[in-house]
Design an enzyme around this catalytic site. Sequence first.
Site, mmCIF file in Angstrom:
data_model
loop_
_atom_site.group_PDB
_atom_site.id
_atom_site.type_symbol
_atom_site.label_atom_id
_atom_site.label_comp_id
_atom_site.label_asym_id
_atom_site.label_seq_id
_atom_site.Cartn_x
_atom_site.Cartn_y
_atom_site.Cartn_z
ATOM 1 N N HIS A 162 -13.801 0.744 -0.733
ATOM 2 C CA HIS A 162 -13.513 2.160 -0.925
ATOM 3 C C HIS A 162 -12.204 2.434 -1.668
ATOM 4 O O HIS A 162 -11.878 3.586 -1.945
ATOM 5 C CB HIS A 162 -13.523 2.911 0.419
ATOM 6 C CG HIS A 162 -12.339 2.681 1.296
ATOM 7 N ND1 HIS A 162 -11.356 3.617 1.464
ATOM 8 C CD2 HIS A 162 -11.989 1.631 2.057
ATOM 9 C CE1 HIS A 162 -10.446 3.158 2.307
ATOM 10 N NE2 HIS A 162 -10.804 1.952 2.681
ATOM 11 N N SER A 221 -11.530 -4.628 -0.358
ATOM 12 C CA SER A 221 -12.154 -3.464 0.253
ATOM 13 C C SER A 221 -12.818 -2.622 -0.818
ATOM 14 O O SER A 221 -12.259 -2.420 -1.901
ATOM 15 C CB SER A 221 -11.119 -2.634 1.014
ATOM 16 O OG SER A 221 -11.732 -1.534 1.648
ATOM 17 N N GLN A 243 -5.150 -3.328 -2.157
ATOM 18 C CA GLN A 243 -4.589 -2.319 -3.059
ATOM 19 C C GLN A 243 -4.520 -2.789 -4.509
ATOM 20 O O GLN A 243 -4.629 -1.975 -5.428
ATOM 21 C CB GLN A 243 -3.186 -1.914 -2.592
ATOM 22 C CG GLN A 243 -3.165 -1.071 -1.327
ATOM 23 C CD GLN A 243 -3.774 0.312 -1.525
ATOM 24 O OE1 GLN A 243 -3.943 0.791 -2.637
ATOM 25 N NE2 GLN A 243 -4.124 0.956 -0.418
ATOM 26 N N CYS A 254 -3.389 4.755 7.154
ATOM 27 C CA CYS A 254 -3.694 4.104 8.426
ATOM 28 C C CYS A 254 -2.671 4.441 9.503
ATOM 29 O O CYS A 254 -2.887 4.161 10.678
ATOM 30 C CB CYS A 254 -3.748 2.592 8.235
ATOM 31 S SG CYS A 254 -5.003 2.077 7.054
ATOM 32 N N ASN A 256 0.800 -1.227 0.000
ATOM 33 C CA ASN A 256 0.000 0.000 0.000
ATOM 34 C C ASN A 256 0.830 1.273 0.000
ATOM 35 O O ASN A 256 0.321 2.341 -0.319
ATOM 36 C CB ASN A 256 -0.939 0.011 1.213
ATOM 37 C CG ASN A 256 -0.203 -0.236 2.517
ATOM 38 O OD1 ASN A 256 0.459 -1.261 2.686
ATOM 39 N ND2 ASN A 256 -0.313 0.685 3.451
#
Length: 402
Positions: A198, A196, A176, A322, A148
Amino acid sequence: MYLDNSATTQVSMEVFEEMKPYFTEEFGNPSTLYKIGRESKKALDLARQRVADAINAKPEEIIFTSGGSESDNLAIKGIAFKLAKKGKHIITTNIEHPAVKNTLGFLESLDFKVTYLQVKENGIIDIEELKEAITPETILITVMHANNELGTIQPIEEIGKIARENKIKFHTDAVQSFGKIEVDVEKLNVDLLSLSSHKINGPKGVGALYIKKGTRVVPLIHGGGQERGIRSGTENVPGIVGFGKACELASKQLEEHYEKLSSIRDELIDKVLNTIPEAYLNGDRENRLPNLVNFRFKAIEGESLILLLDAKGYQASTGSACSSNTLEASPVLTALGLDPVDVHGSLRLSLAPESDSFDVDEFVNVISESVSRLREMSPLWNQELDYDGVMCKKHGDDCRKC
């Protein structure tokens, strides 16, 4: 210009429009038997099919979660607790996302043993070291598909073959990579794979875990038995609907977007490295996602660079969203063997297919001006200027040409 799409993406209008009815008139609980409940269940089934189609899986192998972090937790803890009697050894890398790294840290507190494979200078593991790390107690290998922060891609297909040969469960975090490069669970030889929403122009708070048929995990959330009893709780129908639509769109546009983004990425890399003295690319030059680059600039603070770019209308980051609130050097970049001082001068840029107005030349000029401004105030840079009396601004302090 938004250049932090690895942190999150804008929900596309097509996704948003498909979600809207499930906030209002189609608000039924999919576990109920009456009409609006059945309509929600039908929408859930369609979304599950869309996610499965996008990764070449079966619908029954898709478990909806609240996002990539929950998917990672469910995969790793679920396998660890299920197979603890067989063994307590897990293999991973030293550049995993915090959702993986911190989950493994928790398991270590429960007497599980974790081997952290070192990555090479290019951010990719050594397959031979992986083979040597396997023991009779190894029950799980978890290696992220694409990093990421760096964007570098691991040899997941090869790792999967090794895991299969040794009868070890294999999980990859594809949060990713999904939507940027092909993610085919059959080709990758994975047993579990995290996704994921989003990151692919879908809504936040939704994700999925692919669990290969025949693979058993211990549930982390107990309740009404939704999601085949693996993840209880009333499903987030609007979010799941949006996720399904985002998967469909990402799959259709994958090849087109790959060509467009990789072209911009390569131009950006070339111009930054050729324009700005003491600028370096972090991670492998070729084996990386089409939309993500990570640079470091000697003798500056990345946080200051972010603020200067923001003032010029460019939104970027120094690393993972994060962990961007901490001023500690990125563990991912230090894992490459870089000096922690140099790591602080990093810049992560992640593009989106809709960035049609992105002017590489203009942006590189803005970066160059910002870096120069910061270096004028930098004690580290001024110290470098004393190298042999003067430093070449074009080629750096090792220059013997000018």
